[in-house]
Motif scaffolding. Structure first.
Motif, PDB file in Angstrom:
ATOM      1  N   ALA A  23      -6.986   1.969   0.391  1.00 61.95           N
ATOM      2  CA  ALA A  23      -6.164   2.618  -0.642  1.00 61.95           C
ATOM      3  C   ALA A  23      -5.724   1.592  -1.696  1.00 61.95           C
ATOM      4  N   CYS A  49      -6.863  -0.545   4.397  1.00 64.63           N
ATOM      5  CA  CYS A  49      -7.168   0.866   4.666  1.00 64.63           C
ATOM      6  C   CYS A  49      -7.989   1.483   3.548  1.00 64.63           C
ATOM      7  N   CYS A  86      -6.031  -2.360  -0.310  1.00 58.02           N
ATOM      8  CA  CYS A  86      -5.483  -2.452   1.044  1.00 58.02           C
ATOM      9  C   CYS A  86      -6.635  -2.454   2.059  1.00 58.02           C
ATOM     10  N   CYS A 134      -0.390   3.559   3.404  1.00 54.54           N
ATOM     11  CA  CYS A 134      -0.122   3.216   4.809  1.00 54.54           C
ATOM     12  C   CYS A 134       1.088   2.295   4.968  1.00 54.54           C
ATOM     13  N   CYS A 136       0.858  -1.181   0.000  1.00 55.04           N
ATOM     14  CA  CYS A 136       0.000   0.000   0.000  1.00 55.04           C
ATOM     15  C   CYS A 136       0.892   1.228   0.000  1.00 55.04           C
TER      16      CYS A 136
HETATM   17 ZN   LIG Z   1      -3.092   0.869   3.210  1.00 51.52          ZN
END
Ligand SMILES: [Zn+2]
Length: 400
Positions: free
Chosen positions: A39, A37, A35, A22, A19
């Protein structure tokens, strides 16, 4: 003989997914599109320890096209490769439509299967996603992406749904062609982003939504454009690449390819290389952000005759702007419908090249950038993302 040649070819050097936002890392399998997160993920490779290092490490020498760079692509088993002869497109020098002090080339991606650069991402994306077990894909598109993914899905025996916005500017071929390849095609109301959201809401969990940056593999196919350009320029980077920008995958592909070319020693880390986003004057969120040094694109409502650049709210737009700027020099410029039409006619008559409106846009910003002294000298490559033949209505309305 063919088997022996395949056995001698270098192994894929993919290592993991990372990623960019992050820093999380994931093993190549099981399949993962984004990801945790939210992203986008990037495919990473073992760039070091390659023998030989340098330009000889770039390609395996087996033919011309996307899969020439197989060790820098994510597919692990050669039998997983779905190919229709994508890539290996010509780099055409302009001989009459020139700008003083510059060597301007058109990288003519209209020569690809289904007539656009999307064939590169579709070949790698469909190959890898099927290798990972996906049997059902959904492609949000304004036209050429749906055609490309439909062709490769047909070849792979994978189900594809294509979702398009309802827009007067969409070329009819984008609706018709995927159906001929056996895909289901639906149109949705609203802006491009609203239409894609509606499309997405109707999908089941077994279907991979393969929009720009919503899976990591399309980018890998598209990055090969810069690998090819460097080989076509005898191992040198051009000074500028101008990309008619929609969601920004092309730009990130250039930035990622640049990082990898430097990493394997195929080009000098001292090379000065500028990526320029070309968009429409009605609204150019990414071009404006790159030009003005913004950290994120300001959303807009672009419209006009070049649907491929009319993305007002790019998914992961902030990532695109920051990711590209982290690797290369950047700039952005816009052009109007009148300038785009003018350049389509000019390049057809003066150079014998039938550009898409998006490709004409990329060439149309060259004299503007030169006049503003933002391009001074050197080699400029304008990417013609699709053939003008995909736009028969536009050709009819251009006066003879
Ligand atoms: Zn991420």
């Amino acid at each position: 003989v063919r088997e022996n040649a395949a056995a001698a070819r270098p192994e894929p050097r993919g290592t993991h997914l990372a990623c960019w936002t992050c820093g999380a890392r994931y093993a190549p399998e099981p399949a993962r599109l984004l990801c945790n997160c939210g992203a986008p993920l990037e495919q990473k490779y073992d760039l070091n320890g390659q023998v030989p290092h340098g330009s000889a490490a770039l390609a395996d020498g087996a033919g011309w096209g996307v899969w020439r760079y197989r060790q820098w692509l994510p597919v692990t088993d050669p039998r997983s490769v779905i190919t229709l002869g994508e890539g290996g497109t010509p780099l055409i020098p302009l001989v009459r439509a020139t700008t003083q002090g510059l060597s301007v080339f058109v990288k003519d991606e209209g020569r690809n299967p289904t007539g656009s650069f999307k064939a590169r991402g579709a070949s790698v994306g469909v190959s890898r996603l099927r290798e990972l077990g996906w049997q059902s894909l959904a492609m949000p598109t304004v036209g050429s992406g749906g055609s490309a993914w439909a062709a490769y899905a047909a070849r792979a025996g994978v189900r594809l749904r294509v979702g398009l916005p309802q827009s007067e500017f969409l070329p009819q071929i984008g609706l018709v062609e995927p159906k001929v390849y056996g895909s289901r095609v639906d149109q949705f109301p609203g802006t491009v982003e609203e239409a894609f959201q509606r499309f997405r809401e109707g999908l089941d969990e077994a279907t991979a939504y393969v929009g720009a940056f919503e899976e990591p593999y399309r980018l890998e196919g598209e990055k090969t454009i810069l690998y090819e350009i460097v080989e076509q320029l005898d191992g040198c980077l051009p000074d500028y690449v101008i990309w008619p920008t929609g969601g920004g995958v092309g730009l990130v592909g250039l930035a990622k390819a640049y990082d990898e070319l430097v990493g394997i020693g195929a080009v000098s880390p001292d090379s000065i290389f500028t990526v320029i986003a070309a968009q429409h004057t009605s609204s150019g969120p990414i071009a404006t952000a790159l030009r003005d040094g913004l950290t994120a694109p300001r959303p807009g409502r672009p419209s006009g005759i070049a649907p491929g650049v009319c993305v007002g709210r790019p998914f992961a737009g902030e990532y695109v702007v920051q990711r590209v700027r982290a690797s290369v020099r950047v700039d952005g410029e816009t052009a109007s419908d009148r300038e785009i039409r003018g350049m389509m006619v000019r390049l057809a008559r003066d150079e014998g090249i039938m550009l898409s409106p998006e490709g004409a846009l990329a060439v149309a910003v060259v004299p503007k950038l030169r006049k503003a002294d933002r391009i001074r000298s050197g080699i400029v490559v304008c990417v013609n993302t699709a053939t003008g033949l995909r736009y028969p209505k536009l050709l009819e309305s251009n006066p003879g």
